[in-house]
Scaffold this active site. Structure first.
Site, PDB file in Angstrom:
ATOM      1  N   PHE A   2      -1.423  -1.374  -0.189  1.00  0.00           N
ATOM      2  CA  PHE A   2      -1.277  -0.351   0.849  1.00  0.00           C
ATOM      3  C   PHE A   2      -2.661  -0.116   1.427  1.00  0.00           C
ATOM      4  O   PHE A   2      -3.556   0.376   0.732  1.00  0.00           O
ATOM      5  CB  PHE A   2      -0.717   0.923   0.198  1.00  0.00           C
ATOM      6  CG  PHE A   2      -0.435   2.072   1.124  1.00  0.00           C
ATOM      7  CD1 PHE A   2       0.712   2.098   1.892  1.00  0.00           C
ATOM      8  CD2 PHE A   2      -1.295   3.166   1.167  1.00  0.00           C
ATOM      9  CE1 PHE A   2       0.999   3.191   2.699  1.00  0.00           C
ATOM     10  CE2 PHE A   2      -1.025   4.256   1.975  1.00  0.00           C
ATOM     11  CZ  PHE A   2       0.132   4.265   2.749  1.00  0.00           C
ATOM     12  N   GLU A  36      -4.648   9.025  -3.256  1.00  0.00           N
ATOM     13  CA  GLU A  36      -3.390   9.548  -2.679  1.00  0.00           C
ATOM     14  C   GLU A  36      -3.489  11.036  -2.359  1.00  0.00           C
ATOM     15  O   GLU A  36      -2.528  11.796  -2.514  1.00  0.00           O
ATOM     16  CB  GLU A  36      -2.204   9.248  -3.601  1.00  0.00           C
ATOM     17  CG  GLU A  36      -1.865   7.768  -3.637  1.00  0.00           C
ATOM     18  CD  GLU A  36      -0.532   7.475  -4.296  1.00  0.00           C
ATOM     19  OE1 GLU A  36       0.422   8.242  -4.068  1.00  0.00           O
ATOM     20  OE2 GLU A  36      -0.452   6.477  -5.019  1.00  0.00           O
TER      21      GLU A  36
END
Length: 398
Positions: free
Chosen positions: A133, A379
């Site tokens: 990602f 995150e």
């Protein structure tokens, strides 16, 4: 089942957040992961090994929906939390390998075309392809709208130019879900997503980043990197919402990983305190030790309740197909913030309880002390979670 340094306590599985399928999943995973022996001295080789083993064991099937060969109809947050919690108890690198298969392919699950889902998701579930990602940049971490990398329409498709950094699985991934500006003047509303194969000309992933708890990280450089029109993932300029939806699914699972590390630290502390003798008795006989163990257990359980609630809220909303009863994003932020911060405190106390052994390289609490630190950053750093929660509170009272 009583906890030991090699086996976690499973009393939390009786909580009403879970159903029998979740309980069976966690209990089936326990003996499997305990039986694995992976040499983790080379983090890149070890990560590849873990992906292969997790794929062969069928555990990566929980990273994709049933339509692509997954174990469940849709991505299930509670399953992801329990899987990560159990894996992280035994090996934070195993947890990392599992989590990145889900996070790295999550945007394809949510918005990929039928061809993209066919070409990538099944391979992710089998462990045949490693996913990544690619969102962060040198000057755009928490501030996603500051992204500088651009994607410009070209006769052959799209031309990507710029950098991504702190990319997990960078250098070992087979493909990257990449986010870039397609409308540079529009801030976060001008971002689009693309699937970029690792062997695409113009992509250089050789700049590896070494960190205190070794796992594969790299800076990606895109220079005249051209991908086909079909590589576009989701709608043009819809990349920011897609990235946030992906992170919302997996943010509670970060909390699950923190829980696993904290539970392991508590188990290590109990084992050490029960056997370490001093002044004619064991360390566990001292009231100060008992008080510390009690505080550690309370910190873990309080974080666990927030984590399981956040996962249940998302799953319940998805199952019923209706708007959630509460703010799912804020609930996930609370879980991520409290679980990672509490786990850091628990691991620090476990290390302190070990005395000099706690800082000896090679002991479990020493490695946990390094492993947990990044979870408070990636995150969405703790400070970002605080902002999300604060804004939700303000909305609820106005």
């Amino acid at each position: 089942m009583a906890a030991s340094a090699s086996s976690p306590n499973t009393a939390h599985l009786a909580l009403p957040f879970f159903d029998d399928a979740h309980r069976a999943l966690a209990r089936d995973l326990l003996p499997w992961v305990a039986a694995q022996s992976v040499d983790e001295r080379d983090d890149r080789a070890a990560c590849r090994d873990w992906v292969k083993r997790l794929g062969q064991g069928g555990w990566l099937r929980y990273c994709v929906p049933a339509s692509a060969g997954g174990a469940l109809e849709r991505l299930d947050s509670r399953a992801l939390v329990l899987l990560r919690e159990t894996l992280a108890f035994h090996s934070p690198l195993a947890d990392f390998a599992f989590a990145m298969q889900g996070l790295g392919s999550g945007a394809i699950t949510l918005a990929g075309s039928a061809a993209q889902q066919r070409d990538y998701l099944g391979a992710v579930a089998r462990g045949d392809k490693i996913a990544a990602f690619a969102l962060s940049e040198p000057e755009a971490g928490s501030d996603v709208g500051a992204m500088a990398m651009q994607a410009v329409a070209a006769p052959q498709g799209w031309r990507l130019d710029g950098q991504k950094t702190w990319i997990s699985n960078g250098g070992i991934a087979d493909f990257y879900c990449v986010f870039a500006k397609t409308d540079p003047a529009a801030g976060s509303r001008g971002i689009s997503a693309f699937v970029v194969d690792a062997n695409t000309p113009g992509l250089d992933s050789s700049a590896h980043i070494e960190v205190m708890a070794p796992h594969p990280l790299a800076t990606l450089r895109f220079e005249n990197c051209t991908v086909a029109r079909e590589a576009q993932l989701g709608e043009v300029n819809g990349g920011f919402k897609l990235a946030m939806r992906t992170l919302d699914i997996f943010r509670a699972s970060v909390a699950g990983a923190a829980l696993g590390m904290a539970r392991r630290a508590l188990a290590e502390a109990v084992r050490h305190a029960s056997t370490r003798r001093m002044f004619g008795q064991t360390l566990a006989d001292f009231q100060l030790t008992q008080a510390k163990l009690g505080e550690m257990a309370a910190l873990i359980d309080s974080a666990a309740l927030l984590t399981y609630r956040a996962a249940w809220m998302r799953d319940d909303s998805e199952k019923r197909g209706v708007p959630p009863a509460g703010d799912i994003t804020a609930a996930a932020a609370m879980a991520k913030m409290c679980a990672t911060e509490n786990a850091s405190r628990v691991i620090d106390m476990a290390l302190q309880m070990h005395g000099g052994l706690g800082v000896k390289v090679g002991t479990k609490v020493e490695s946990l002390y390094r492993d947990i630190r990044s979870l408070r950053i990636y995150e969405g750093a703790t400070e970002v979670q605080q902002l999300i929660i604060g804004k939700s509170v303000l909305r609820s009272v106005t």
